[in-house]
Design a protein around this motif. Structure first.
Motif, PDB file in Angstrom:
ATOM      1  N   LEU A 268     -45.399 -52.213  16.148  1.00 28.64           N
ATOM      2  CA  LEU A 268     -45.085 -52.363  14.722  1.00 28.64           C
ATOM      3  C   LEU A 268     -45.723 -51.258  13.894  1.00 28.64           C
ATOM      4  O   LEU A 268     -45.540 -51.207  12.689  1.00 28.64           O
ATOM      5  CB  LEU A 268     -45.580 -53.716  14.203  1.00 28.64           C
ATOM      6  CG  LEU A 268     -44.904 -54.949  14.810  1.00 28.64           C
ATOM      7  CD1 LEU A 268     -45.411 -56.201  14.135  1.00 28.64           C
ATOM      8  CD2 LEU A 268     -43.397 -54.850  14.683  1.00 28.64           C
ATOM      9  N   GLY A 269     -46.510 -50.395  14.542  1.00 29.50           N
ATOM     10  CA  GLY A 269     -47.056 -49.254  13.818  1.00 29.50           C
ATOM     11  C   GLY A 269     -48.507 -49.390  13.414  1.00 29.50           C
ATOM     12  O   GLY A 269     -48.963 -48.686  12.523  1.00 29.50           O
TER      13      GLY A 269
ATOM     14  N   PRO B 284     -49.979 -49.303  25.100  1.00 30.25           N
ATOM     15  CA  PRO B 284     -49.054 -50.282  24.500  1.00 30.25           C
ATOM     16  C   PRO B 284     -48.002 -50.786  25.473  1.00 30.25           C
ATOM     17  O   PRO B 284     -47.654 -51.966  25.440  1.00 30.25           O
ATOM     18  CB  PRO B 284     -48.430 -49.518  23.334  1.00 30.25           C
ATOM     19  CG  PRO B 284     -48.904 -48.132  23.416  1.00 30.25           C
ATOM     20  CD  PRO B 284     -50.077 -48.067  24.339  1.00 30.25           C
ATOM     21  N   VAL B 285     -47.510 -49.913  26.332  1.00 36.79           N
ATOM     22  CA  VAL B 285     -46.463 -50.351  27.255  1.00 36.79           C
ATOM     23  C   VAL B 285     -47.006 -51.405  28.216  1.00 36.79           C
ATOM     24  O   VAL B 285     -46.405 -52.455  28.430  1.00 36.79           O
ATOM     25  CB  VAL B 285     -45.896 -49.143  28.033  1.00 36.79           C
ATOM     26  CG1 VAL B 285     -44.906 -49.614  29.071  1.00 36.79           C
ATOM     27  CG2 VAL B 285     -45.245 -48.166  27.071  1.00 36.79           C
TER      28      VAL B 285
ATOM     29  N   LEU C  88     -43.953 -45.192  22.248  1.00 34.37           N
ATOM     30  CA  LEU C  88     -45.013 -46.037  22.803  1.00 34.37           C
ATOM     31  C   LEU C  88     -45.563 -45.404  24.078  1.00 34.37           C
ATOM     32  O   LEU C  88     -46.608 -45.795  24.563  1.00 34.37           O
ATOM     33  CB  LEU C  88     -44.468 -47.427  23.124  1.00 34.37           C
ATOM     34  CG  LEU C  88     -44.131 -48.300  21.914  1.00 34.37           C
ATOM     35  CD1 LEU C  88     -43.460 -49.584  22.366  1.00 34.37           C
ATOM     36  CD2 LEU C  88     -45.368 -48.603  21.103  1.00 34.37           C
TER      37      LEU C  88
ATOM     38  N   ALA D 184     -48.217 -43.651  14.874  1.00 34.16           N
ATOM     39  CA  ALA D 184     -48.245 -45.045  14.433  1.00 34.16           C
ATOM     40  C   ALA D 184     -47.503 -45.184  13.115  1.00 34.16           C
ATOM     41  O   ALA D 184     -46.662 -46.070  12.945  1.00 34.16           O
ATOM     42  CB  ALA D 184     -49.690 -45.520  14.297  1.00 34.16           C
ATOM     43  N   ALA D 185     -47.782 -44.264  12.203  1.00 34.02           N
ATOM     44  CA  ALA D 185     -47.097 -44.311  10.910  1.00 34.02           C
ATOM     45  C   ALA D 185     -45.599 -44.083  11.098  1.00 34.02           C
ATOM     46  O   ALA D 185     -44.778 -44.730  10.443  1.00 34.02           O
ATOM     47  CB  ALA D 185     -47.695 -43.260   9.976  1.00 34.02           C
TER      48      ALA D 185
ATOM     49  N   ARG E  70     -43.777 -44.823  13.790  1.00 34.06           N
ATOM     50  CA  ARG E  70     -43.183 -46.058  14.325  1.00 34.06           C
ATOM     51  C   ARG E  70     -42.968 -47.082  13.224  1.00 34.06           C
ATOM     52  O   ARG E  70     -41.944 -47.731  13.126  1.00 34.06           O
ATOM     53  CB  ARG E  70     -44.107 -46.694  15.372  1.00 34.06           C
ATOM     54  CG  ARG E  70     -43.958 -46.124  16.747  1.00 34.06           C
ATOM     55  CD  ARG E  70     -44.567 -47.056  17.763  1.00 34.06           C
ATOM     56  NE  ARG E  70     -46.009 -47.189  17.629  1.00 34.06           N
ATOM     57  CZ  ARG E  70     -46.875 -46.345  18.158  1.00 34.06           C
ATOM     58  NH1 ARG E  70     -46.447 -45.294  18.837  1.00 34.06           N
ATOM     59  NH2 ARG E  70     -48.169 -46.513  18.010  1.00 34.06           N
ATOM     60  N   ASN E  71     -43.989 -47.195  12.400  1.00 34.46           N
ATOM     61  CA  ASN E  71     -43.926 -48.205  11.354  1.00 34.46           C
ATOM     62  C   ASN E  71     -42.754 -47.958  10.417  1.00 34.46           C
ATOM     63  O   ASN E  71     -42.057 -48.893  10.029  1.00 34.46           O
ATOM     64  CB  ASN E  71     -45.245 -48.203  10.578  1.00 34.46           C
ATOM     65  CG  ASN E  71     -45.285 -49.278   9.512  1.00 34.46           C
ATOM     66  OD1 ASN E  71     -45.112 -48.986   8.342  1.00 34.46           O
ATOM     67  ND2 ASN E  71     -45.451 -50.519   9.953  1.00 34.46           N
TER      68      ASN E  71
ATOM     69  N   PHE F   9     -38.410 -52.395  16.631  1.00 39.58           N
ATOM     70  CA  PHE F   9     -38.295 -52.832  18.025  1.00 39.58           C
ATOM     71  C   PHE F   9     -37.827 -54.280  18.099  1.00 39.58           C
ATOM     72  O   PHE F   9     -38.270 -55.124  17.310  1.00 39.58           O
ATOM     73  CB  PHE F   9     -39.658 -52.766  18.727  1.00 39.58           C
ATOM     74  CG  PHE F   9     -40.072 -51.373  19.114  1.00 39.58           C
ATOM     75  CD1 PHE F   9     -39.597 -50.810  20.280  1.00 39.58           C
ATOM     76  CD2 PHE F   9     -40.940 -50.641  18.310  1.00 39.58           C
ATOM     77  CE1 PHE F   9     -39.991 -49.534  20.650  1.00 39.58           C
ATOM     78  CE2 PHE F   9     -41.324 -49.376  18.679  1.00 39.58           C
ATOM     79  CZ  PHE F   9     -40.860 -48.815  19.846  1.00 39.58           C
TER      80      PHE F   9
END
Ligand SMILES: Nc1ncnc2c1ncn2[C@@H]1O[C@H](COP(=O)(O)OP(=O)(O)OP(=O)(O)O)[C@@H](O)[C@H]1O
Ligand SMILES: [Mg+2]
Lengths: 737, 240
Positions: A640-641, A730-731, B56, B80-81, B83-84, B89
């Motif tokens: 989710l980041g 994460p995976v 990921l 991360a930013a 992905r957000n 997903f």
């Protein structure tokens, strides 16, 4: 909902645990009862018995209520449900047993209060227990133990039936209990002061009850507040939200248990640390008070020899506005010999008048007067009452004590009585003082006094008239400490020989110089060292005896503000302007003592800090398990980041929360213990500790540092699991099952 | 410039000292608003590809360009930013957070991304109503059916209005009728919002409705078939 299963094996385990606890409680009661029956009532002992009784009573009442509530509930459980019959039988038994305990308690209470109406407080219990024959007493205790075990079973059953109640009822009950607690709290706060109402032990009962209710109230309040607090925390940000929510929601059973355990561990370790440090602080403060009461705040002396021209110095010192008093003294090592014993001492010649402004010597006198030092004639003509008839012994010291926290006056009294008893095995109490002081020692006491064993015949031959007469020689007065007086078996009016090692020159070399003195007073400071070592005479007498001429050994100064003594010392040094004089504040004078105390405290902090570290391990284990359990969620959060810093933050916060909860509870508990000990006093054996109540001093800085330490340790313990969580792939985390 | 361009993507695992090539020189281009599904036998490397596309996981070699930006060489914090904000997903086992209710789960990417709490909740509520769960806002995942859970997961994936949604067998765990409803929802979201969907699936029904089907085998793309399927999909897909 009627088929809700009651897990009996679990209940059995809980009951077994409680029974063990209960057995401990019974042991305590037995010991308490034994002490009550055998010895004189020390402070608080009857209250211990009554307290245990009251606790049992309360337990019984609660059990009764819960049992009565449980019965109809169990009746509604579907017939044939496993354990229903047993549950019902046990509940019935429990109700009966609770009733039994309540009746028993009421009978005991009635007996105690009925017989003790006009006696010493708590005497009723002693009297009662003394009249009960031993076997019966034992049987009584066994029966009450059995009954209270039954009570506990009832309580456990009640707890079990609690889940049988519908949620609405539970809420109503809890609300009702809370309301009751609140009213009790408010009423007690308004009506009962926290200070014990008087010196006698029973006066502490109501304040103790108030304290207990207060503690319960605060506990309940925090239990209610913690979820609210976590809820409020959730609004702060995503990290706090996730951390608080993970803590709030029920995890797997083991994790919940170990989490609760780690909170408990942190709480207990910080509680014990706070309590220990406070008691040590109390001892330190007590010591400091006594030392600074009996010694100079600022000392002026020289490394060798004496001080000339000291009157000018004294004038300058007294001129300083921060100085409350200053007094000159001469000091030398001497030996005291009495009829029975001898002991080394530090002889101090003091300016009687100004000395009272510098030390507490005047107030610490338990017998005699300081003025006698300047007035040997009066000392020689003391009345029998002042010489120590037992009547004056009992009333004298109690009136003179200035500080109730200070040692128990009965110690001194009992001591002297015992000495007198030893001196006169026949116990002719009324005439003892006069006979001992006057008749048996006509000239040089040390030579003439016969050993006590041989004395009765002597006394019989000389019918001691207690007339205050010129039978005694006029000798300079000397004030000795209580311990020295006890060792030498001295009393006010007695003669004692003082030997100076730096004597006259005789034909075969130096001969020690001996001179008789008369005991003018006995002081008690509460410092064993001081009470056994110091003797005081007047300044001129000492100067003459120690052959110092007009010189003095030093000047003692008392200042207005203790903590500013170093500044004052510095100022005085400049004002005096004589570099050979050492001007030292108390911190420097007692550097070794306070240094040792500080070191001891540090050592204690480290040792008990290890307990906190162990608690930290608990937190570590909890967090590691938590991360393990939350691995998949960590993966989801990554997807989710969430950044790794966020993940570290989440788990750190959880550790910090556990630590804060534990430390908060521990500090609260520790503070409560200290507070109670401070207010109600924990008796100590004065023969061992030279102090009759446990001194407690809570230092807010220490409290804070303990809290910060435990929070930090928890945070550190969390660091590794948190970093581990952030490093999870994460995976892999998402694949985790 | 396409939304996504994959060039010579390789992923090699070292397993027991031997090299295991899971993805072998994958080339793929996905346009904005496109809807494609990836099929293939088990072990073909579909999930691995999806994880790489979602940043990921790191590829052994090759590039992944989102609107020209190479995401294979960026530091973790920026990823991360990314992905957000850019990727949504949906997993086979929904992966909702069990401590939070439906609304909070959907709002979570918003909170992580720094949206104000009220704004995140407002968007989450709107999305949940759109996927037909307006009545289930305060239900925890354990209090939702499998289909409902997957709809919540879809809503969560859409909260930050990402350019692309990566779904790994989103209906693999559902019976065919419930799965059908979730498929319908994805088509609808693609239609109304123009969100790009890349769906890994074993479902023939879904593949039959998809305008583009990529088939993988042993780490390679076996076929990449575009077709003018149901009429309303095409024009949308081509608009920028
Ligand atoms: N960490 C790893 N180490 C070694 N091999 C791995 C690792 N992860 C995946 N693999 C291998 O990579 C291959 C592709 O796996 P992947 O999960 O992408 O397959 P898939 O196409 O998604 O299959 P399915 O349809 O069953 O989900 C498999 O053969 C698997 O064994
Ligand atoms: Mg897969």
């Amino acid at each position: 909902m009627s088929e809700r299963r009651v897990r009996l094996p679990a209940l059995g385990g809980l009951a077994a645990g409680l029974v063990v606890l209960e057995a401990c409680a019974v042991l305590v009661l037995m010991v308490g009862a034994g002490r009550l029956a055998s010895s004189s009532p020390g402070p608080g002992t009857p209250e211990l018995g009554l307290g245990v009784l009251a606790a049992w009573g309360a337990l019984a009442v609660v059990s009764l209520g819960v049992g009565l509530l449980a019965l109809p509930r169990i009746r509604r459980v579907q017939r044939g449900t496993r354990g229903r019959g047993r549950l019902q039988a046990l509940a019935l038994l429990a109700v009966a047993l609770s009733l039994g305990v309540i009746i028993q308690g009421a009978l005991v209470l009635a007996a105690v209060y009925g017989s003790a109406s006009d006696k010493v407080p708590g005497g009723g219990v002693v009297e009662l227990l003394q009249h009960v024959p031993g076997p019966l007493l034992a049987a009584l205790l066994v029966v009450s133990a059995l009954l209270s075990v039954g009570c506990l079973v009832a309580l456990v059953l009640g707890a079990a039936s609690w889940t049988l109640l519908p949620a609405r009822w539970r809420r109503i009950w809890l609300g009702g209990l809370d309301a009751l607690l609140l009213t009790a709290f408010v009423l007690l706060t308004v009506l009962v002061p926290l200070e014990p109402l008087g010196r006698e032990p029973r006066a502490a009962l109501w304040p103790a009850i108030r304290l207990a209710v207060m503690a319960l109230f605060v506990l309940r309040l925090s239990v209610r507040l913690v979820p609210k607090l976590l809820e409020a925390l959730e609004r702060v940000g995503p990290r706090a939200l996730i951390a608080a929510r993970q803590l709030r929601t029920r995890q797997s059973g083991f994790l919940t248990a170990i989490g609760g355990l780690s909170i408990l561990a942190v709480a207990f370790s910080s509680c014990s640390l706070v309590t220990t440090l406070s008691v040590m602080g109390g001892f330190r403060q007590d010591l400091k008070r006594k030392i600074l009461g009996n010694h100079a705040h600022v000392g002026i002396d020289v490394a060798h020899g004496g001080i000339d021209g000291w009157r000018a110095v004294l004038e300058r010192v007294r001129a300083d506005p921060a100085v409350r008093g200053a007094s000159a003294y001469v000091q030398g090592e001497v030996m005291l010999t009495s009829a029975t014993n001898l002991g080394g001492a530090l002889l101090r010649g003091i300016e009687t008048r100004s000395a009272t402004a510098v030390t507490d010597l005047g107030r610490n006198l338990v017998h005699g007067r300081l003025e006698y030092l300047d007035d040997p004639e009066r000392l020689a003509r003391l009345s029998p009452a002042e010489l120590g008839a037992p009547a004056s012994l009992v009333t004298g010291p109690a009136g003179r004590r200035h500080d109730p926290v200070d040692a128990d006056p009965t110690v001194a009294t009992g001591l002297v009585e015992r000495i007198l008893g030893e001196l006169a095995p026949d116990g002719g109490a009324g005439t003892l003082g006069a006979a001992d002081g006057g008749a048996s020692t006509p000239e040089r006491g040390s030579a003439a006094v016969v050993p006590p064993e041989a004395q009765p015949a002597d006394e019989a031959s000389s019918p001691g008239g207690p007339e205050p007469g010129p039978a005694r020689r006029v000798l300079p007065g000397i004030v000795v400490g209580q311990e020295l007086a006890r060792a030498l078996r001295l009393y006010v009016g007695d003669e004692v020989d003082v030997v100076s090692p730096l004597g006259d020159l005789g034909p075969t070399g130096p001969v020690p110089r001996t001179r008789p003195f008369r005991v003018a007073g006995i002081f008690y400071t509460g410092l064993f060292e001081h009470d056994v070592k110091y003797v005081y005479v007047s300044l001129p007498t000492a100067q003459q005896f120690l052959q110092t001429g007009d010189r003095i050994s030093g000047i003692e100064v008392r200042v207005a503000e203790l903590e500013r003594a170093p500044e004052v010392a510095e100022r005085l040094r400049r004002a005096i302007g004589r570099p050979e004089l050492r001007v030292r504040p108390w911190q420097e004078l007692n550097r070794h003592l306070f240094g040792a105390l500080a070191l001891e405290k540090l050592a204690m902090f480290v040792v008990l800090g290890i307990a906190i570290v162990v608690a930290g391990f608990c937190v570590f284990a909890t967090l590691t398990l938590l991360v393990q359990e939350k691995t998949r969620e960590v993966g989801v959060l990554r997807a989710l980041g969430a950044r790794s810093a966020t993940l570290v933050g989440i788990f750190l916060l959880e550790g910090a929360l556990i630590g804060a909860l534990g430390a908060g509870a521990g500090l609260g508990l520790g503070h409560l213990v200290c507070f109670a000990a401070e207010r109600f006093g924990v008796g100590l054996n004065p023969e061992v500790y030279y102090i009759d109540r446990l001194p407690v001093h809570v230092d807010p800085v220490e409290l804070l540092s303990v809290g910060v330490t435990s929070a930090l340790v928890c945070l550190l313990a969390t660091l590794y699991p948190a970093l581990f969580a952030a490093r999870l792939d994460p995976v892999e985390a998402l694949r985790h099952r | 410039m396409p939304l996504l361009r994959v060039e010579k993507l390789r992923k090699v695992y070292l397993h027991g000292g031997k090299e295991l090539v899971v993805l072998d020189d994958i080339d793929l281009v996905v346009e904005r608003g496109e809807m494609l599904c990836v099929m293939g036998p088990s072990g073909a490397g579909k999930s691995t590809l999806l994880h790489l596309l979602g940043t990921l996981d790191q590829p052994t070699s090759g590039r992944i360009l989102y609107e020209g930006r190479d995401v294979t060489r960026e530091p973790p914090a920026r990823l991360a930013a990314f992905r957000n904000a850019t990727v949504g997903f949906v997993f086979q086992f929904h992966h909702l957070l069990p401590e939070f209710d439906a609304l909070e789960n959907v709002a979570m990417p918003g909170l992580i991304g720094g949206l104000p709490r009220a704004e995140a909740r407002r968007r989450a509520r709107a999305l949940l109503e759109e996927v037909g769960l307006g009545e289930r806002l305060t239900h925890r995942p354990s209090e939702l059916s499998g289909g409902e859970q997957q709809r919540v997961a879809l809503a969560r994936a859409l909260l930050m209005e990402p350019r692309i949604v990566l779904a790994d067998e989103p209906t693999g765990n559902l019976d065919s009728r419930t799965g059908e409803a979730v498929h319908e929802l994805m088509f609808e979201m693609n239609r109304t919002r123009g969100t790009t969907f890349l769906v890994v699936t074993h479902s023939r029904e879904l593949a039959a409705r998809m305008p583009r089907v990529v088939t993988m085998r042993d780490g390679r793309i076996e076929s990449d078939v575009r077709r003018a399927a149901d009429a309303p999909l095409e024009p949308r897909a081509s608009t920028p």
